[in-house]
Design an enzyme around this catalytic site. Structure first.
Site, PDB file in Angstrom:
ATOM      1  N   HIS A 244       0.860  -1.193   0.000  1.00 56.70           N
ATOM      2  CA  HIS A 244       0.000   0.000   0.000  1.00 56.70           C
ATOM      3  C   HIS A 244       0.889   1.233   0.000  1.00 56.70           C
ATOM      4  CE1 HIS A 244      -3.158   2.838   1.129  1.00 56.70           C
ATOM      5  NE2 HIS A 244      -3.978   1.933   0.633  1.00 56.70           N
ATOM      6  N   GLU A 303      -7.662  -5.486  -0.143  1.00 53.75           N
ATOM      7  CA  GLU A 303      -8.287  -6.281  -1.200  1.00 53.75           C
ATOM      8  C   GLU A 303      -8.285  -7.779  -0.903  1.00 53.75           C
ATOM      9  OE1 GLU A 303      -8.555  -4.756  -4.908  1.00 53.75           O
ATOM     10  OE2 GLU A 303      -8.876  -2.960  -3.748  1.00 53.75           O
TER      11      GLU A 303
HETATM   12  N1  ACO Z   1       4.160  -7.600  -4.635  1.00 49.24           N
HETATM   13  C1  ACO Z   1       5.472  -7.559  -4.895  1.00 49.24           C
HETATM   14  N2  ACO Z   1       6.203  -6.420  -4.874  1.00 49.24           N
HETATM   15  C2  ACO Z   1       5.572  -5.295  -4.559  1.00 49.24           C
HETATM   16  C3  ACO Z   1       4.196  -5.271  -4.255  1.00 49.24           C
HETATM   17  C4  ACO Z   1       3.490  -6.482  -4.296  1.00 49.24           C
HETATM   18  N3  ACO Z   1       2.177  -6.556  -4.025  1.00 49.24           N
HETATM   19  N4  ACO Z   1       3.832  -4.006  -3.978  1.00 49.24           N
HETATM   20  C5  ACO Z   1       4.920  -3.247  -4.089  1.00 49.24           C
HETATM   21  N5  ACO Z   1       5.990  -4.034  -4.432  1.00 49.24           N
HETATM   22  C6  ACO Z   1       7.352  -3.598  -4.649  1.00 49.24           C
HETATM   23  C7  ACO Z   1       7.526  -2.947  -6.016  1.00 49.24           C
HETATM   24  O1  ACO Z   1       7.851  -3.883  -7.001  1.00 49.24           O
HETATM   25  C8  ACO Z   1       8.641  -1.970  -5.746  1.00 49.24           C
HETATM   26  O2  ACO Z   1       9.870  -2.673  -5.740  1.00 49.24           O
HETATM   27  P1  ACO Z   1      11.199  -1.966  -6.335  1.00 49.24           P
HETATM   28  O3  ACO Z   1      11.392  -0.745  -5.496  1.00 49.24           O
HETATM   29  O4  ACO Z   1      12.232  -3.019  -6.153  1.00 49.24           O
HETATM   30  O5  ACO Z   1      10.873  -1.645  -7.760  1.00 49.24           O
HETATM   31  C9  ACO Z   1       8.398  -1.531  -4.299  1.00 49.24           C
HETATM   32  O6  ACO Z   1       7.647  -2.588  -3.685  1.00 49.24           O
HETATM   33  C10 ACO Z   1       7.588  -0.251  -4.220  1.00 49.24           C
HETATM   34  O7  ACO Z   1       6.495  -0.306  -5.126  1.00 49.24           O
HETATM   35  P2  ACO Z   1       5.702   0.966  -5.624  1.00 49.24           P
HETATM   36  O8  ACO Z   1       4.863   0.575  -6.792  1.00 49.24           O
HETATM   37  O9  ACO Z   1       6.609   2.137  -5.755  1.00 49.24           O
HETATM   38  O10 ACO Z   1       4.820   1.269  -4.365  1.00 49.24           O
HETATM   39  P3  ACO Z   1       3.431   1.981  -4.383  1.00 49.24           P
HETATM   40  O11 ACO Z   1       3.315   2.675  -3.104  1.00 49.24           O
HETATM   41  O12 ACO Z   1       3.187   2.783  -5.601  1.00 49.24           O
HETATM   42  O13 ACO Z   1       2.498   0.672  -4.442  1.00 49.24           O
HETATM   43  C11 ACO Z   1       0.533  -0.559  -4.750  1.00 49.24           C
HETATM   44  C12 ACO Z   1       1.226   0.551  -3.949  1.00 49.24           C
HETATM   45  C13 ACO Z   1       0.263  -0.051  -6.179  1.00 49.24           C
HETATM   46  C14 ACO Z   1      -0.798  -0.888  -4.085  1.00 49.24           C
HETATM   47  C15 ACO Z   1       1.421  -1.824  -4.822  1.00 49.24           C
HETATM   48  O14 ACO Z   1       1.751  -2.254  -3.518  1.00 49.24           O
HETATM   49  C16 ACO Z   1       0.810  -2.951  -5.648  1.00 49.24           C
HETATM   50  O15 ACO Z   1       0.916  -2.947  -6.880  1.00 49.24           O
HETATM   51  N6  ACO Z   1       0.167  -3.966  -4.954  1.00 49.24           N
HETATM   52  C17 ACO Z   1      -0.482  -5.058  -5.649  1.00 49.24           C
HETATM   53  C18 ACO Z   1      -1.841  -4.624  -6.212  1.00 49.24           C
HETATM   54  C19 ACO Z   1      -2.863  -4.388  -5.118  1.00 49.24           C
HETATM   55  O16 ACO Z   1      -2.994  -5.157  -4.152  1.00 49.24           O
HETATM   56  N7  ACO Z   1      -3.645  -3.312  -5.308  1.00 49.24           N
HETATM   57  C20 ACO Z   1      -4.691  -2.900  -4.338  1.00 49.24           C
HETATM   58  C21 ACO Z   1      -4.226  -1.755  -3.514  1.00 49.24           C
HETATM   59  S1  ACO Z   1      -5.316  -1.351  -2.212  1.00 49.24           S
HETATM   60  C22 ACO Z   1      -6.355  -0.208  -2.874  1.00 49.24           C
HETATM   61  O17 ACO Z   1      -6.006   0.607  -3.669  1.00 49.24           O
HETATM   62  C23 ACO Z   1      -7.742  -0.199  -2.444  1.00 49.24           C
END
Ligand code: ACO
Length: 361
Positions: A244, A303
């Site tokens: 998140h 989620e």
């Molecule tokens: N699985 C694996 N790696 C992850 C995940 C995940 N679920 N989430 C983040 N990371 C990693 C990224 O790959 C990134 O790694 P890096 O720095 O080596 O490239 C690092 O963690 C940071 O990721 P960002 O995308 O910069 O973090 P952000 O704050 O933008 O992400 C998000 C938030 C989009 C929700 C992300 O965690 C994600 O894609 N999760 C999976 C999808 C999901 O569950 N979405 C629902 C969100 S809840 C809602 O909106 C209601």
């Protein structure tokens, strides 16, 4: 410049506060765990909308039921659209038929729209006729009654109500920000809601619910979880239902919804093997994420458990994001009203990094 506007404060609000370090969510002065399971969706709507409509009644149950009846008349006219389009797009199309004003009546119609259009779309796509809403039911119970062939039992209705309450508002998330940007131009509530619907659709926001179940299906049994998850992470793919932008600890909504799922399990309405698999996958995933991304706290987000909750309640996964919208619409409307009252157009700047014209010597 802040990529993704991370840590940028772009609005003042009295609506909700997300404390990502403490893992705490406050909705108009109430901690989330004092609302979920205790207040109905209609009561939380009245709490959120208080002060934003001069004629807001204390009890929204009947006005919202009347709005569902009005939306059903639109749904009856749009049956072919709802039968053909993906559920989310059908809901959006029905919403686009509603007024674009800023009054309470518009707010109620918009709130009723996904709750009525999505069960109708699911039924039409299964070759069944839509079922009309019933004035005497609460919002969640009526959604289930419009979905199924018989009236919903109290336990599933309470579980859906818990879900609707839990995800109704959550600070300046992407869809709420989209709603506020549109409201700052003084466009109507429907314009804000349609912009927000577009933002919610993506898999990085409200679109991860279905993929959580796809992941559980792909894993199959708990003994295969570790290998499957390792393979996903090794290939740079994200695990749905984890991570998140704001929470650096477990998302508090995951806990209250896990509790709602457990209440439903105790009522005997749930296939417990699926829930047990989810719990085992969650544990393996959290450990793997810790190993792969030691510098980033990637915990269970909102989620993960709702996906199981909504599946248990009989919703197909193609409808999950629309159910999220059926709740969040209440928050979008409150934010749109709050932003419009603020009176300042949202208009940030961009940093130009493209080519510049050559200046003649
Ligand atoms: N699985 C694996 N790696 C992850 C995940 C995940 N679920 N989430 C983040 N990371 C990693 C990224 O790959 C990134 O790694 P890096 O720095 O080596 O490239 C690092 O963690 C940071 O990721 P960002 O995308 O910069 O973090 P952000 O704050 O933008 O992400 C998000 C938030 C989009 C929700 C992300 O965690 C994600 O894609 N999760 C999976 C999808 C999901 O569950 N979405 C629902 C969100 S809840 C809602 O909106 C209601």
């Amino acid at each position: 410049m802040s990529n993704g506007l991370e840590d940028v404060v772009a609005a003042e609000t009295i609506l909700s506060d997300v404390d990502g370090l403490a893992g705490r969510l406050i909705i108009r002065g109430q901690p989330l765990d004092a609302l979920t399971g205790y207040a109905s969706y209609e009561q939380v709507l009245a709490l959120l909308w208080d002060g934003f409509f001069a004629d807001l009644p204390e009890d929204l149950t009947t006005p919202l039921a009347n709005a569902r009846a009005a939306v059903y008349r639109v749904v009856e006219r749009e049956q072919s659209l709802l039968a053909e389009l993906p559920v989310y797009d059908g809901v959006r199309a029905v919403m686009a038929r509603l007024p674009d004003d800023t009054d309470l009546e518009t707010a109620l119609l918009l709130t009723a729209a996904p709750a009525v259009a999505l069960p109708a779309a699911i039924r039409l796509q299964a070759g069944k006729r839509p079922r009309a809403p019933q004035l005497g039911l609460g919002h969640a119970a009526d959604m289930l009654s419009m979905l199924g062939d018989v009236a919903a039992d109290p336990a599933p209705a309470a579980a859906l109500d818990s879900y609707l309450v839990t995800v109704v508002d959550h600070g300046l998330n992407a869809s709420t920000f989209a709603a506020r940007v549109v409201a700052s131009t003084l466009a109507g509530l429907n314009s804000s809601a349609l912009a927000a619907l577009g933002a919610l659709k993506g898999p990085r926001h409200g679109g991860a619910l279905g993929p959580v179940l796809d992941m559980l299906d792909a894993i199959g049994t708990a003994d295969k979880a570790a290998a499957w998850i390792e393979n996903e992470l090794a290939n740079g793919r994200r695990l749905m239902g984890f991570g998140h932008r704001i929470y650096r600890v477990r998302d508090p909504r995951a806990d209250v919804l896990k509790a709602a799922l457990e209440r439903l399990t105790r009522s005997g309405a749930v296939d417990t093997t699926r829930v047990e698999l989810a719990q085992q996958v969650e544990a393996v995933a959290l450990a793997a994420l810790k190993r792969h991304k030691p510098d980033r706290v990637l915990a269970t987000n909102v989620e993960f458990y709702p996906a199981l909750l909504l599946e248990t309640l009989g919703f197909p996964r193609s409808a999950f994001t629309a159910i999220f919208a059926a709740s969040r619409i209440g928050g979008w409307i409150a934010h749109a009203r709050e932003e419009a009252a603020n009176g300042r157009l949202i208009r940030p700047k961009s940093l130009y990094v493209g080519p510049v014209p050559r200046v003649a010597a």
